[in-house]
Scaffold this motif. Sequence first.
Motif, PDB file in Angstrom:
ATOM      1  N   SER A 286       0.783  -1.211  -0.036  1.00  0.00           N
ATOM      2  CA  SER A 286      -0.043  -0.063   0.089  1.00  0.00           C
ATOM      3  C   SER A 286       0.873   1.189   0.215  1.00  0.00           C
ATOM      4  O   SER A 286       0.304   2.228  -0.762  1.00  0.00           O
ATOM      5  N   PRO A 287       2.002   1.482   0.851  1.00  0.00           N
ATOM      6  CA  PRO A 287       2.601   2.666   0.669  1.00  0.00           C
ATOM      7  C   PRO A 287       3.047   2.810  -1.044  1.00  0.00           C
ATOM      8  O   PRO A 287       2.907   4.076  -1.240  1.00  0.00           O
ATOM      9  N   ASN A 288       3.405   1.810  -1.602  1.00  0.00           N
ATOM     10  CA  ASN A 288       3.582   2.146  -3.275  1.00  0.00           C
ATOM     11  C   ASN A 288       2.420   2.429  -3.822  1.00  0.00           C
ATOM     12  O   ASN A 288       2.436   3.346  -4.938  1.00  0.00           O
ATOM     13  N   THR A 289       1.284   1.680  -3.792  1.00  0.00           N
ATOM     14  CA  THR A 289       0.143   2.179  -4.173  1.00  0.00           C
ATOM     15  C   THR A 289      -0.297   3.477  -4.111  1.00  0.00           C
ATOM     16  O   THR A 289      -0.743   4.098  -5.011  1.00  0.00           O
ATOM     17  N   VAL A 290      -0.339   4.003  -2.838  1.00  0.00           N
ATOM     18  CA  VAL A 290      -0.573   5.480  -2.762  1.00  0.00           C
ATOM     19  C   VAL A 290       0.183   6.191  -3.744  1.00  0.00           C
ATOM     20  O   VAL A 290      -0.323   7.215  -4.216  1.00  0.00           O
ATOM     21  N   LEU A 291       1.645   5.995  -3.633  1.00  0.00           N
ATOM     22  CA  LEU A 291       2.333   6.834  -4.796  1.00  0.00           C
ATOM     23  C   LEU A 291       1.689   6.475  -6.413  1.00  0.00           C
ATOM     24  O   LEU A 291       1.721   7.710  -7.080  1.00  0.00           O
TER      25      LEU A 291
ATOM     26  N   TRP B 271     -10.532  -0.712 -12.543  1.00  0.00           N
ATOM     27  CA  TRP B 271     -10.076  -1.770 -12.053  1.00  0.00           C
ATOM     28  C   TRP B 271      -9.844  -2.720 -12.757  1.00  0.00           C
ATOM     29  O   TRP B 271     -10.722  -3.240 -13.821  1.00  0.00           O
ATOM     30  N   ASN B 272      -8.841  -3.635 -12.461  1.00  0.00           N
ATOM     31  CA  ASN B 272      -8.414  -4.829 -13.661  1.00  0.00           C
ATOM     32  C   ASN B 272      -8.216  -6.054 -12.553  1.00  0.00           C
ATOM     33  O   ASN B 272      -7.005  -6.120 -12.057  1.00  0.00           O
ATOM     34  N   ALA B 273      -9.178  -7.040 -12.504  1.00  0.00           N
ATOM     35  CA  ALA B 273      -9.102  -7.935 -11.783  1.00  0.00           C
ATOM     36  C   ALA B 273      -7.701  -9.032 -12.104  1.00  0.00           C
ATOM     37  O   ALA B 273      -7.261  -9.671 -11.064  1.00  0.00           O
ATOM     38  N   ARG B 274      -7.573  -8.991 -13.303  1.00  0.00           N
ATOM     39  CA  ARG B 274      -6.786 -10.075 -13.738  1.00  0.00           C
ATOM     40  C   ARG B 274      -5.227  -9.420 -13.425  1.00  0.00           C
ATOM     41  O   ARG B 274      -4.464 -10.071 -12.877  1.00  0.00           O
ATOM     42  N   GLU B 275      -4.924  -8.166 -13.346  1.00  0.00           N
ATOM     43  CA  GLU B 275      -3.910  -7.550 -12.989  1.00  0.00           C
ATOM     44  C   GLU B 275      -3.846  -7.299 -11.273  1.00  0.00           C
ATOM     45  O   GLU B 275      -2.601  -6.950 -11.091  1.00  0.00           O
ATOM     46  N   CYS B 276      -4.915  -7.312 -10.838  1.00  0.00           N
ATOM     47  CA  CYS B 276      -4.963  -7.137  -9.208  1.00  0.00           C
ATOM     48  C   CYS B 276      -4.483  -5.743  -9.152  1.00  0.00           C
ATOM     49  O   CYS B 276      -3.753  -5.257  -8.119  1.00  0.00           O
ATOM     50  N   ALA B 277      -4.919  -4.749 -10.012  1.00  0.00           N
ATOM     51  CA  ALA B 277      -4.526  -3.457  -9.979  1.00  0.00           C
ATOM     52  C   ALA B 277      -5.690  -2.313 -10.653  1.00  0.00           C
ATOM     53  O   ALA B 277      -6.367  -3.088 -11.382  1.00  0.00           O
TER      54      ALA B 277
ATOM     55  N   ASN C 210      -0.165  -1.685  -6.356  1.00  0.00           N
ATOM     56  CA  ASN C 210      -1.264  -2.198  -7.333  1.00  0.00           C
ATOM     57  C   ASN C 210      -2.026  -1.213  -8.035  1.00  0.00           C
ATOM     58  O   ASN C 210      -3.180  -0.950  -8.443  1.00  0.00           O
ATOM     59  N   VAL C 211      -1.036  -0.215  -8.712  1.00  0.00           N
ATOM     60  CA  VAL C 211      -1.540   0.703  -9.623  1.00  0.00           C
ATOM     61  C   VAL C 211      -0.562   0.338 -10.665  1.00  0.00           C
ATOM     62  O   VAL C 211       0.658   0.474 -10.742  1.00  0.00           O
ATOM     63  N   ILE C 212      -1.114   0.698 -11.807  1.00  0.00           N
ATOM     64  CA  ILE C 212      -0.411   0.625 -13.293  1.00  0.00           C
ATOM     65  C   ILE C 212      -0.712   1.796 -14.039  1.00  0.00           C
ATOM     66  O   ILE C 212      -1.842   1.971 -14.489  1.00  0.00           O
TER      67      ILE C 212
ATOM     68  N   TYR D  99       5.610  -6.396  -6.034  1.00  0.00           N
ATOM     69  CA  TYR D  99       5.132  -5.437  -5.085  1.00  0.00           C
ATOM     70  C   TYR D  99       4.520  -5.975  -3.867  1.00  0.00           C
ATOM     71  O   TYR D  99       4.755  -5.877  -2.748  1.00  0.00           O
ATOM     72  N   MET D 100       3.763  -6.775  -3.909  1.00  0.00           N
ATOM     73  CA  MET D 100       2.746  -7.482  -3.118  1.00  0.00           C
ATOM     74  C   MET D 100       3.582  -8.342  -2.331  1.00  0.00           C
ATOM     75  O   MET D 100       3.469  -8.451  -1.194  1.00  0.00           O
ATOM     76  N   ALA D 101       4.847  -8.871  -2.846  1.00  0.00           N
ATOM     77  CA  ALA D 101       5.826  -9.874  -1.900  1.00  0.00           C
ATOM     78  C   ALA D 101       6.612  -8.900  -0.962  1.00  0.00           C
ATOM     79  O   ALA D 101       7.019  -9.268   0.013  1.00  0.00           O
TER      80      ALA D 101
END
Length: 152
Positions: free
Chosen positions: A25-30, A47-53, A71-73, A112-114
């Motif tokens: 989440s810190p990177n997702t906020v960026l 929202w793209n469920a396949r990419e989880c982003a 979780n943002v592309i 990122y999630m790992a």
Amino acid sequence: MSVTVPSSRPWRRTLLLALGATWASPNTVLGLVAGIAGMAFGARPRWNARECAIVFHRWPWGPGGAMTLGNVILHTGDSLDVACSTYAHRAGLCVEAGIQLGDHERAHVYQYMALGPLFLPLYFLCGGISVRNRFERAADRYAQTGRGWWPW
């Protein structure tokens, strides 16, 4: 490293994804800040469920392609379902078939999630946006085979 969860226990996959998204989440906020800034110039989130982003299509800055932050592309085009070259192919190190951009970026979402807040420092320590970067090679491998997104 690949996590395979039996289909009889989908709650495990959901739990792992939720924990990974929280850790990232810190990177997702960026990514959200950059994506929202791009909305003033035409970027559109979806929202793209396949990419989880959350994918911000038509993001107005950069040379083209996509960049993942948590979780943002951030994507300069209209769809992640486009062919692109691997880093090794572009660098002239070998001849490889094209990959799908969305598959490559999904690998970064998993990374990122790992790794959560450790991702960006490790990514840049490994060479940044370059064919030498183990994160980029792993993302290309995942896009080619559907396995192997873990960079070590």
